[in-house]
Write a protein that holds these residues in place. Structure first.
Motif, mmCIF file in Angstrom:
data_model
loop_
_atom_site.group_PDB
_atom_site.id
_atom_site.type_symbol
_atom_site.label_atom_id
_atom_site.label_comp_id
_atom_site.label_asym_id
_atom_site.label_seq_id
_atom_site.Cartn_x
_atom_site.Cartn_y
_atom_site.Cartn_z
ATOM 1 N N ALA A 81 0.724 -1.144 -0.025
ATOM 2 C CA ALA A 81 0.135 0.408 0.057
ATOM 3 C C ALA A 81 0.901 1.286 -0.037
ATOM 4 N N PRO A 134 0.298 2.315 -4.268
ATOM 5 C CA PRO A 134 -0.868 2.417 -3.815
ATOM 6 C C PRO A 134 -2.201 2.287 -4.657
ATOM 7 N N ALA A 160 -4.988 1.390 0.291
ATOM 8 C CA ALA A 160 -5.051 0.865 1.696
ATOM 9 C C ALA A 160 -6.237 0.475 2.251
ATOM 10 N N ASP A 182 -8.055 -4.394 -4.641
ATOM 11 C CA ASP A 182 -6.777 -4.760 -4.986
ATOM 12 C C ASP A 182 -6.849 -5.020 -6.645
#
Length: 91
Positions: free
Chosen positions: A32, A36, A41, A50
């Protein structure tokens, strides 16, 4: 203990095992922080998710795995921890 993480061919990070509060750093924290856009996060909050998955030594690795454990148990013979990233594709 600071595992050496080779994240891609040109980068090397000495990543601390514990955070400032004493909690262990995880692979998810590392991803993260450094990627990112692929590993937000707050991936559990819609619409974020994701877009990739981590692979260490050919094993798809859970993001809650502690970095200290990865450095101790999954480093290669040369002492490097190689983290590969597989990209998820929509079907």
């Amino acid at each position: 203990m600071y595992p050496l993480v080779q994240f891609h061919a040109l980068s090397l990070y000495a990543y601390p095992s514990l955070g400032a509060t004493g909690t262990p750093h995880t692979l998810g924290n590392f991803l993260a922080q450094h990627l990112p856009l692929l590993f937000p996060a707050s991936a559990s909050d819609p619409p974020f998710r994701d877009l990739a998955y981590p692979i260490v030594q050919g094993v798809v690795t859970p993001k809650d795995t502690e970095m200290a454990w990865l450095g101790a148990c999954m480093a290669g013979a040369d002492g490097w921890l190689n983290v590969c990233v597989g990209i998820l594709r929509d079907k």
